[in-house]
Design a protein around this motif. Structure first.
Motif, PDB file in Angstrom:
ATOM      1  N   ASP A 143       0.906  -1.198   0.167  1.00 30.75           N
ATOM      2  CA  ASP A 143       0.046  -0.062   0.002  1.00 30.75           C
ATOM      3  C   ASP A 143       0.823   1.042   0.109  1.00 30.75           C
ATOM      4  O   ASP A 143       0.388   2.232  -0.536  1.00 30.75           O
ATOM      5  N   ALA A 144       1.994   1.234   0.758  1.00 32.71           N
ATOM      6  CA  ALA A 144       2.765   2.391   0.583  1.00 32.71           C
ATOM      7  C   ALA A 144       3.471   2.716  -0.741  1.00 32.71           C
ATOM      8  O   ALA A 144       3.545   3.848  -0.957  1.00 32.71           O
ATOM      9  N   ALA A 145       3.574   1.758  -1.183  1.00 27.18           N
ATOM     10  CA  ALA A 145       4.329   1.852  -2.547  1.00 27.18           C
ATOM     11  C   ALA A 145       3.188   2.549  -3.500  1.00 27.18           C
ATOM     12  O   ALA A 145       3.375   3.240  -4.449  1.00 27.18           O
ATOM     13  N   ARG A 146       1.902   1.833  -3.556  1.00 31.95           N
ATOM     14  CA  ARG A 146       1.087   2.481  -4.142  1.00 31.95           C
ATOM     15  C   ARG A 146       0.700   4.104  -3.923  1.00 31.95           C
ATOM     16  O   ARG A 146       0.472   4.856  -4.705  1.00 31.95           O
ATOM     17  N   VAL A 147       0.674   4.346  -2.532  1.00 32.37           N
ATOM     18  CA  VAL A 147       0.593   5.830  -2.268  1.00 32.37           C
ATOM     19  C   VAL A 147       1.687   6.482  -2.789  1.00 32.37           C
ATOM     20  O   VAL A 147       1.482   7.687  -3.347  1.00 32.37           O
ATOM     21  N   ASP A 148       2.710   5.901  -3.029  1.00 37.47           N
ATOM     22  CA  ASP A 148       3.838   6.478  -3.506  1.00 37.47           C
ATOM     23  C   ASP A 148       3.845   6.633  -4.966  1.00 37.47           C
ATOM     24  O   ASP A 148       4.865   7.133  -5.738  1.00 37.47           O
ATOM     25  N   GLY A 149       2.751   6.184  -5.643  1.00 36.25           N
ATOM     26  CA  GLY A 149       2.608   6.411  -6.937  1.00 36.25           C
ATOM     27  C   GLY A 149       3.235   5.445  -7.798  1.00 36.25           C
ATOM     28  O   GLY A 149       3.352   5.389  -9.081  1.00 36.25           O
ATOM     29  N   MET A 150       3.423   3.956  -7.510  1.00 35.69           N
ATOM     30  CA  MET A 150       4.126   3.232  -8.188  1.00 35.69           C
ATOM     31  C   MET A 150       2.960   2.496  -8.836  1.00 35.69           C
ATOM     32  O   MET A 150       2.073   2.247  -8.446  1.00 35.69           O
ATOM     33  N   SER A 151       3.359   2.117 -10.221  1.00 34.08           N
ATOM     34  CA  SER A 151       2.328   1.132 -10.944  1.00 34.08           C
ATOM     35  C   SER A 151       2.217  -0.279 -10.176  1.00 34.08           C
ATOM     36  O   SER A 151       3.244  -0.521  -9.717  1.00 34.08           O
ATOM     37  N   GLU A 152       1.184  -1.178 -10.612  1.00 36.08           N
ATOM     38  CA  GLU A 152       1.424  -2.327 -10.206  1.00 36.08           C
ATOM     39  C   GLU A 152       2.340  -3.185 -10.819  1.00 36.08           C
ATOM     40  O   GLU A 152       2.689  -4.054  -9.915  1.00 36.08           O
ATOM     41  N   GLY A 190       5.060  -2.027 -11.737  1.00 40.24           N
ATOM     42  CA  GLY A 190       6.147  -1.821 -10.961  1.00 40.24           C
ATOM     43  C   GLY A 190       6.512  -2.211  -9.786  1.00 40.24           C
ATOM     44  O   GLY A 190       7.552  -2.632  -9.300  1.00 40.24           O
ATOM     45  N   ILE A 191       5.303  -2.233  -8.861  1.00 40.60           N
ATOM     46  CA  ILE A 191       5.393  -3.044  -7.727  1.00 40.60           C
ATOM     47  C   ILE A 191       5.878  -4.502  -7.726  1.00 40.60           C
ATOM     48  O   ILE A 191       6.861  -4.975  -7.034  1.00 40.60           O
ATOM     49  N   ALA A 192       5.255  -5.086  -8.704  1.00 42.28           N
ATOM     50  CA  ALA A 192       5.686  -6.441  -8.947  1.00 42.28           C
ATOM     51  C   ALA A 192       7.100  -6.768  -9.160  1.00 42.28           C
ATOM     52  O   ALA A 192       7.835  -7.773  -8.596  1.00 42.28           O
ATOM     53  N   PHE A 233       9.427  -8.714  -6.268  1.00 37.88           N
ATOM     54  CA  PHE A 233      10.678  -9.485  -6.992  1.00 37.88           C
ATOM     55  C   PHE A 233      11.907  -9.312  -5.872  1.00 37.88           C
ATOM     56  O   PHE A 233      12.390 -10.552  -5.573  1.00 37.88           O
ATOM     57  N   PRO A 234      12.527  -8.206  -5.653  1.00 41.30           N
ATOM     58  CA  PRO A 234      13.710  -8.311  -4.897  1.00 41.30           C
ATOM     59  C   PRO A 234      13.369  -8.560  -3.377  1.00 41.30           C
ATOM     60  O   PRO A 234      14.226  -9.394  -2.914  1.00 41.30           O
ATOM     61  N   LEU A 235      12.282  -8.368  -2.989  1.00 38.76           N
ATOM     62  CA  LEU A 235      12.136  -8.924  -1.625  1.00 38.76           C
ATOM     63  C   LEU A 235      11.726 -10.478  -1.511  1.00 38.76           C
ATOM     64  O   LEU A 235      11.873 -11.217  -0.542  1.00 38.76           O
ATOM     65  N   GLY A 236      11.396 -10.926  -2.641  1.00 39.39           N
ATOM     66  CA  GLY A 236      11.282 -12.559  -2.632  1.00 39.39           C
ATOM     67  C   GLY A 236      12.330 -13.219  -3.218  1.00 39.39           C
ATOM     68  O   GLY A 236      12.304 -14.376  -3.529  1.00 39.39           O
ATOM     69  N   LEU A 281      -5.752  -8.175 -15.682  1.00 38.38           N
ATOM     70  CA  LEU A 281      -5.590  -9.099 -16.873  1.00 38.38           C
ATOM     71  C   LEU A 281      -4.081  -8.963 -17.300  1.00 38.38           C
ATOM     72  O   LEU A 281      -3.357 -10.043 -17.751  1.00 38.38           O
ATOM     73  N   VAL A 282      -3.489  -8.011 -17.266  1.00 34.29           N
ATOM     74  CA  VAL A 282      -2.186  -7.694 -17.684  1.00 34.29           C
ATOM     75  C   VAL A 282      -1.177  -8.393 -16.783  1.00 34.29           C
ATOM     76  O   VAL A 282      -0.141  -9.106 -17.292  1.00 34.29           O
ATOM     77  N   LEU A 283      -1.491  -8.429 -15.414  1.00 37.19           N
ATOM     78  CA  LEU A 283      -0.468  -9.272 -14.454  1.00 37.19           C
ATOM     79  C   LEU A 283      -0.536 -10.583 -14.743  1.00 37.19           C
ATOM     80  O   LEU A 283       0.254 -11.306 -14.792  1.00 37.19           O
TER      81      LEU A 283
END
Lengths: 359, 272, 294
Positions: free
Chosen positions: B165-174, B176-178, B183-186, C9-11
């Motif tokens: 949620d913090a990343a979303r609030v900071d304006g990252m795209s989905e 981008g979050i993935a 990815f790096p955290l996993g 869908l994209v994801l």
């Protein structure tokens, strides 16, 4: 009183570190003793040495006067209740309690499944085991839980199973490792009473290992205080509390940390204070206009039934005083005078040992 | 008790020697000159070790080609698997979309399907599309990794929702979050999966045997069989040198990153 | 809202698509093909009902492949699970006394798991070579008769099973070591106080029951891998001599991709798949029964 189980000059080293140093300790018939110490002081190792789970590096372990240093834990027939309870998760409550009896009373062959169908001896022995388990289970109110597995029990129930498993084989001594540490406050109080009652009823010698002084003070007949791998004092709870034999014990025991005045300034509380350390518990100090000691209030904390003042005397020693009741409380910055009951003063020499001073 | 420990250690050491035997033999024969191999006085170790077999394997055979193919195929499979899997695993772990539970159920069900079961229809389909005997044939079927989806979804679920949620609030795209958060955290799980994937496909024989007949496309295990079947049994030295060469990359990886490797293969062994 | 759906869908779309395309669709097709006489490259196929299954279970060759696989698994599963457990227990104890040596031995046992099996099979083939191999040389040194390890019809399956054990012991060992590490030491202490302080009684009271879930997992993994045996067969024997080492996956490969009998190979696939599903179902059932273990 005859000695049941004792350590005689026992030292235990792990690598180069000495966990337990030259400890001698005796548990007498029928007594309830507590081994009290901070975590990491070596009390768990002492317990394991008594039980036979560790072999000492030096010294002897005696059981009823016989040297059992090299005997296995099972051969000593000492019961041990583990902090984590260590119940066998795959066995039912009944099977958990019966296990020590089965290991003792049946040979490896007789323990095989189905032997009861063939051998009347096994059948008879199993009936005895069942009777013994039922008796202990009844005493600890486990009768309805015998078919359950440990995973289905509450913490308090698990603990009673652990007690039952330890008691069922009529041990020569009963060692309890931090039995109250996994319980919440309410259950703790009940369990203290229950363990006391169990001790009275069974008459086995109990040794309670704990880091909690109120457990030790409230439950035990005698307390052995352990600090840094050594037994520093053995005595009744009252002796331990009122006549600590060293500064270390005095500092360890008591709900509030004891005040210590260095030789010299301590002379204002007692003539002997010119050459001795004087200890005085925060509860034994009181505000008094005629008090011998002047100090400035640094902070004040209200705790409900008591109020704790932190002060500093004119020699720079930090002091603490606990006030109960309705005195008008001084404010931080105020200078007050403190007085003490001479009977409550503890004198200690430069080596930290107690030196009795006339009241 | 002491004696028991000595005996059990002895037995375990003896077992270890037996486990090592084919490795020692492989390297030993690859270092033996021709005359030492074809003799009735067989010895465990070469008396006059030589690298000639390796020279032959590297210059006169297609072994380098096989190694290159192995790198291309396993590398492409891993990249495609991650490209498909990471965003989907993130979505399954941290987004509420219709059919999310169904999708996770389908992934778990797909875990139960070994690749052998799907081989015939995929083969027939690729034949229709004229994809057989291409790199694509070796790579594409493995894009769908139920195992990767499952493993990464579980790993990404451990990431606190608040961080997302913090990343979303900071304006990252989905997307981008993935890629930049999940990815790096996993990464430990990603590495475990990567080790598993590369090992499985570098070592695979079944599908390359089916999907390709062109030696130019052969992956290492397929290639070594080509090599063996072409020669009349006279080139044992170079064959063993080649077999050593195709095993070395994974063994080296294992010895260097042993802990990761063991975890990667141990936690993930159910699936091939 | 549409935007959200598009993002989902994209994801997740590509993954869903490839899983359907490369896993679920082929599984469905295999189940259909299994009831036809489809040949690779043919323009049409006929429904022939359960004839493919009748052939598999009715013919000597079909039954032989199934039986060989069962025999192979029947040897490999108990041996590699048992040895894996023994090695793990030995190394677990050794870790306290000689940690370095224990780590080295662990590495050695795990090597076959990481190694390329086909390359190792090539090495085994040379080791087992009737005249040039080390094994027969050692056999004659010990005064034993040399064997045709891979071309004796009565021996070849056992040779392959031995190699299967060699390959999987290390893997099982690692799983058992992980299981052993999770057993609380207090439980061993409790057992010692209760009288189960050494050897078998200690093993039966604590180690074995506490390893129950691990053992179940190890057995299933070993079984699944044993039923899938292919690389060693394809490399060393090609199912021979005279189908003495034919196994179910090798038969699937041979019928489907050498003889191009897609329908029959699909039937073999279905049987293979159902057997694995049965194993998994068994595992789930056993796990359910032990649910209150924790």
């Amino acid at each position: 009183m005859t000695a049941r189980l004792s350590l005689d000059g026992v030292t235990k080293r792990f690598g180069t570190t000495e966990a337990v140093r030259n400890v001698s300790l005796t548990l007498h018939d029928g007594e309830f003793m507590a081994l009290l110490g901070a975590s990491g002081c070596g009390k768990s190792t002492t317990l394991r040495l008594l039980a036979g789970l560790e072999a000492p590096s030096a010294g002897r372990v005696l059981l009823n006067g016989r040297d059992v240093t090299r005997d296995s834990a099972a051969a000593r027939n000492i019961a041990l209740m583990f902090q984590s309870y260590a119940l066998y998760p795959h066995l039912t409550v009944f099977q958990n309690i019966a296990l020590p009896l089965r290991m003792r009373g049946l040979s490896a062959v007789q323990r095989l499944p189905g032997t009861a169908l063939v051998s009347p001896v096994v059948r008879k022995r199993q009936a005895q085991i069942k009777a013994q388990v039922s008796q202990v289970a009844e005493m600890l109110r486990l009768g309805d839980l015998l078919a359950r597995k440990p995973g289905q029990l509450s913490g308090g129930q698990q603990q009673r199973v652990a007690l039952a498993r330890a008691l069922v084989r009529e041990p020569s001594a009963f060692l309890l490792d931090e039995p109250l540490s996994n319980l919440d406050t309410q259950l703790r109080a009940d369990t203290r009473d229950e363990i006391r009652a169990l001790h009275r009823r069974t008459g086995y010698p109990f040794l309670l290992v704990t880091h909690d002084q109120s457990d030790a003070l409230s439950m035990a007949d005698r307390i052995a205080v352990m600090i840094a791998g050594e037994i520093v004092q053995v005595g009744s709870p009252k002796e331990i509390f009122h006549r600590p034999q060293s500064i270390a014990v005095a500092e360890f025991i008591g709900h509030h940390r004891i005040n210590l005045l260095p030789p010299g300034p301590a002379g204002r509380l007692h003539p002997a204070g010119t050459r001795l350390w004087i200890g005085i518990r925060p509860e034994d100090l009181r505000l008094s206009p005629e008090g011998a000691l002047a100090a400035t209030v640094e902070s004040r904390a209200f705790h409900g039934e008591e109020t704790i003042l932190k002060l500093r005397d004119d020699a720079g020693t930090a002091l603490r005083i606990v006030l109960r009741g309705g005195e008008t409380l001084p404010n931080p910055g105020d200078t007050v005078r403190l007085a003490a009951n001479p009977a409550a003063l503890h004198g200690f020499g430069a080596d930290g040992r107690r030196e009795d001073i006339p009241a | 008790m002491r004696l028991g420990a000595v005996i059990s250690l002895g037995l375990i050491a003896l077992g270890a020697v037996m486990v090592l035997l084919p490795f020692v033999w492989l390297v030993s024969v690859s270092l033996k000159p021709h005359a030492e191999i074809f003799t009735t006085e067989v010895a465990l170790l070469p008396t006059r070790p030589t690298l000639a077999n390796y020279w032959t394997a590297l210059t006169e055979t297609d072994i380098p080609r096989y190694l290159l193919n192995g790198a291309i195929v396993t590398g492409s499979i891993l990249v495609l698997q991650l490209a498909v899997t990471v965003p989907a695993a993130y979505a399954m772990a941290h987004r509420r979309f219709p059919g999310r539970r169904l999708m996770f159920g389908a992934v778990v069900a797909a875990l139960l399907v070994p690749f052998h079961v799907t081989a015939i229809p995929i083969f027939l389909g690729f034949a229709q599309l004229r994809l057989l005997d291409t790199y694509a044939a070796l790579i594409l079927p493995f894009m769908a990794s139920a195992f990767g989806l499952f493993l990464l979804r579980q790993a990404f679920s451990q990431i606190p929702a608040e961080l997302i949620d913090a990343a979303r609030v900071d304006g990252m795209s989905e997307m981008g979050i993935a890629w930049r958060i999940a990815f790096p955290l996993g990464m430990p799980t990603v590495i475990a999966f990567a080790i598993f994937s590369v090992t499985a496909h570098w070592n695979d024989l079944f599908w390359p045997l089916i999907a390709t007949t062109d030696p130019g496309l052969a992956t290492p295990p397929r290639g070594i069989l080509f090599f063996r079947d072409q020669e009349s049994g006279d080139d044992v030295g170079p064959l063993m040198a080649g077999a050593t060469l195709i095993t070395v990359p994974l063994i080296l990886g294992f010895l260097l990153a042993q802990k990761r490797f063991t975890q990667g293969l141990a936690n993930t062994g159910l699936k091939k | 809202m549409r935007n959200r759906a598009l993002t989902d869908l994209v994801l997740a779309g590509p993954a869903a698509l490839v899983v359907i395309l490369f896993i679920f669709l082929p599984v469905a097709v295999v189940f259909v093909l299994a009831f036809t006489d489809y040949q690779v490259g043919a323009r049409s196929a006929n429904w022939i009902g359960i004839e493919n299954f009748a052939t598999l279970f009715g013919s000597r060759q079909g039954r032989n492949a199934l039986l060989n696989t069962v025999v192979y698994a029947g040897i490999v599963i108990p041996a590699s699970v048992g040895l894996g457990l023994l090695v793990a227990m030995g190394l677990h104890r050794l870790t306290d006394i000689l940690p370095r040596l224990s780590a080295v031995l662990r590495t050695v046992y795990f090597l076959p798991v990481a190694a390329t099996l086909v390359a190792m099979a090539v090495s085994w083939q040379m080791l087992l070579h009737p005249s040039l191999g080390l094994i027969n040389t050692w056999m004659s040194v010990l005064g034993l008769a040399p064997q045709q390890w891979l071309s004796d019809r009565g021996l070849v399956l056992y040779t392959l099973a031995a190699i299967g054990i060699w390959q999987s012991v290390g893997y099982n060992m690692v799983l058992f070591l992980a299981g052993l590490a999770t057993i609380p030491t207090a439980l061993y202490d409790a057992a010692a106080v209760d009288g189960a302080d050494r050897g078998w009684s200690r093993f039966w009271t604590v180690t074995w029951p506490m390893l129950g879930p691990t053992t179940l997992f190890v057995v299933i993994v070993t079984a699944v891998n044993a039923f899938r045996v292919f690389e060693t067969v394809a490399t060393m024997t090609k199912g021979g001599p005279a189908f003495a080492s034919d196994t179910i996956v090798y038969a699937l490969y041979r019928e489907g991709f050498v003889y191009f009998k897609a329908g029959y190979a699909s039937a073999i696939t279905v049987v293979f798949f159902l057997a694995l599903l049965l194993l998994t179902a068994l595992q789930i059932m056993l796990v359910e029964r032990r649910v209150h273990y924790r």
